[in-house]
Design a protein around this motif. Structure first.
Motif, PDB file in Angstrom:
ATOM      1  N   GLY A   1       0.807  -1.212   0.000  1.00  0.00           N
ATOM      2  CA  GLY A   1       0.000   0.000   0.000  1.00  0.00           C
ATOM      3  C   GLY A   1       0.842   1.265   0.000  1.00  0.00           C
ATOM      4  N   LYS A   2       0.204   2.394  -0.281  1.00  0.00           N
ATOM      5  CA  LYS A   2       0.831   3.711  -0.188  1.00  0.00           C
ATOM      6  C   LYS A   2       0.157   4.451   0.970  1.00  0.00           C
ATOM      7  N   ALA A   3       0.846   4.546   2.089  1.00  0.00           N
ATOM      8  CA  ALA A   3       0.252   5.125   3.292  1.00  0.00           C
ATOM      9  C   ALA A   3       0.882   6.474   3.607  1.00  0.00           C
ATOM     10  N   LEU A   4       0.093   7.357   4.194  1.00  0.00           N
ATOM     11  CA  LEU A   4       0.559   8.678   4.599  1.00  0.00           C
ATOM     12  C   LEU A   4       0.299   8.843   6.094  1.00  0.00           C
ATOM     13  N   GLY A   5       1.357   8.965   6.884  1.00  0.00           N
ATOM     14  CA  GLY A   5       1.221   9.109   8.327  1.00  0.00           C
ATOM     15  C   GLY A   5       1.064  10.564   8.733  1.00  0.00           C
ATOM     16  N   ILE A   6      -0.031  10.867   9.432  1.00  0.00           N
ATOM     17  CA  ILE A   6      -0.313  12.230   9.878  1.00  0.00           C
ATOM     18  C   ILE A   6      -0.898  12.186  11.285  1.00  0.00           C
TER      19      ILE A   6
ATOM     20  N   ASP B   1      -9.184  13.946   2.294  1.00  0.00           N
ATOM     21  CA  ASP B   1      -9.715  13.908   0.934  1.00  0.00           C
ATOM     22  C   ASP B   1      -8.586  13.981  -0.089  1.00  0.00           C
ATOM     23  N   THR B   2      -7.603  14.835   0.186  1.00  0.00           N
ATOM     24  CA  THR B   2      -6.473  14.992  -0.731  1.00  0.00           C
ATOM     25  C   THR B   2      -5.648  13.717  -0.811  1.00  0.00           C
ATOM     26  N   ALA B   3      -5.376  13.116   0.346  1.00  0.00           N
ATOM     27  CA  ALA B   3      -4.592  11.883   0.379  1.00  0.00           C
ATOM     28  C   ALA B   3      -5.306  10.745  -0.339  1.00  0.00           C
ATOM     29  N   VAL B   4      -6.602  10.595  -0.073  1.00  0.00           N
ATOM     30  CA  VAL B   4      -7.381   9.522  -0.703  1.00  0.00           C
ATOM     31  C   VAL B   4      -7.430   9.707  -2.218  1.00  0.00           C
ATOM     32  N   ALA B   5      -7.609  10.952  -2.659  1.00  0.00           N
ATOM     33  CA  ALA B   5      -7.661  11.226  -4.102  1.00  0.00           C
ATOM     34  C   ALA B   5      -6.343  10.890  -4.781  1.00  0.00           C
ATOM     35  N   ALA B   6      -5.247  10.953  -4.019  1.00  0.00           N
ATOM     36  CA  ALA B   6      -3.924  10.626  -4.558  1.00  0.00           C
ATOM     37  C   ALA B   6      -3.602   9.141  -4.442  1.00  0.00           C
ATOM     38  N   GLY B   7      -4.571   8.345  -4.015  1.00  0.00           N
ATOM     39  CA  GLY B   7      -4.385   6.900  -3.918  1.00  0.00           C
ATOM     40  C   GLY B   7      -3.703   6.446  -2.647  1.00  0.00           C
ATOM     41  N   MET B   8      -3.647   7.319  -1.638  1.00  0.00           N
ATOM     42  CA  MET B   8      -2.963   6.987  -0.392  1.00  0.00           C
ATOM     43  C   MET B   8      -3.938   6.547   0.702  1.00  0.00           C
TER      44      MET B   8
END
Length: 306
Positions: free
Chosen positions: A126-131, A176-183
């Motif tokens: 997966g491509k995950a973004l930690g925030i 929303d931005t992260a999800v739209a980028a496939g993350m």
């Protein structure tokens, strides 16, 4: 030449096909929808459980569902505080958090657990973004207060929990931005208050507020129990807010399950379609709950006939 591929075990091949066919209606119904998953409990310390969890989340993303992960870390925070020689005090299950403890909590949650989960998801493809709630103005917190009653005088007094907060406002733009980028967003339950202070938020509460703000199709609360049990220890698979109120009044629901179900009720009454309490220690429990008719936990929704 005869093609013998699959001939050695046709029953096994058929069972795999049946599982996929059973899951198909769920794939179709929830493609493009959001699942918010709170990951916590002692399963977080088990490598196999973490691997199973990461595979589940990546699979959801692969079939067109948008998972958003909110994680806890109470045991890990407690362990770090013990190493540092800092004693912890709890009120109604919430850790009293002074400024030093708040800094340790942020370090463990945002700097440690968050990035570890991102790594597990990456390893699973997966491509995950930690925030955290601080990023992109995701969550603005307000201070939590509690009252206690003296058992002898019955006088109530306010307890200052320090830097313990709850979501006052959720802005989902960064999600929303992260999800739209496939993350896949992975969120630590830390957020700023309007006073500029940093607050530690209960992960269940954080997940419920985010699920409501996103209008999520499901909120999953992965915990250390099978779900909600009746007085005989039998799993209750479907509950409404009215059912929960009655069970709580009868003393069937108590202890740590009370705040979890309060989160579920708040979420489904504020825009989330349904919430599920299930055992995160069971391998792939989330997939069993959602993609099969049998289910694996307790589903909470406003109307059980939906």
């Amino acid at each position: 030449m005869t093609n013998t591929k699959g001939a050695s075990d046709p029953v096994l091949d058929l069972s795999k096909a049946e599982v996929l066919i059973e899951a198909l209606p769920y794939f179709q119904r929830y493609a493009g929808r959001t699942f918010v998953v709170k990951y916590g409990g002692h399963a977080m310390g088990n490598k196999q459980a973490a691997r199973d969890f990461a595979e589940d989340i990546v699979l959801l993303k692969a079939v067109g569902i948008n998972p958003v992960v909110v994680h806890g870390g109470g045991p890990q925070i407690g362990e770090m505080l013990s190493r540092l020689g800092v004693e912890s005090t709890f009120v109604d299950g919430l850790r009293v958090t002074d400024e030093a403890t708040a800094k340790v909590a942020e370090m463990v949650l945002s700097g440690g657990i968050n990035k570890e989960l991102v790594g597990w998801l990456s390893n699973a493809g997966g491509k995950a973004l930690g925030i955290s709630g601080k990023d992109g103005g995701l969550v603005t917190a307000r201070k939590v207060t509690r009252t206690t009653r003296d058992p002898e005088s019955q006088i109530e007094s306010v307890v200052d929990l320090g830097f313990v907060g709850e979501p006052a406002h959720v802005d989902t733009s960064v999600i929303d931005t992260a999800v739209a980028a496939g993350m896949i967003p992975v969120i630590a339950p830390i957020a700023p208050g309007e006073d500029g202070a940093t607050y530690n938020i209960n992960a269940d509460t954080m997940a419920g507020a985010i699920a409501a703000a996103l209008g999520a199709a499901r909120l999953f609360l992965l915990t250390d129990v099978a779900g909600v049990l009746d007085g005989d220890g039998t799993l209750l698979t479907d509950l409404t807010p009215a059912d929960i109120a009655k069970l709580r009044e009868d003393g069937v629901i108590k202890g740590g399950m009370v705040p979890k179900l309060e989160t579920c009720v708040s979420a489904v009454e504020s825009g989330c379609e349904a919430a599920v309490v299930l055992d995160g220690r069971v391998g792939h429990a989330m997939l069993l709950e959602f993609f099969t008719a049998r289910g694996a936990g307790t589903l909470v929704r406003e109307n059980t006939s939906d």
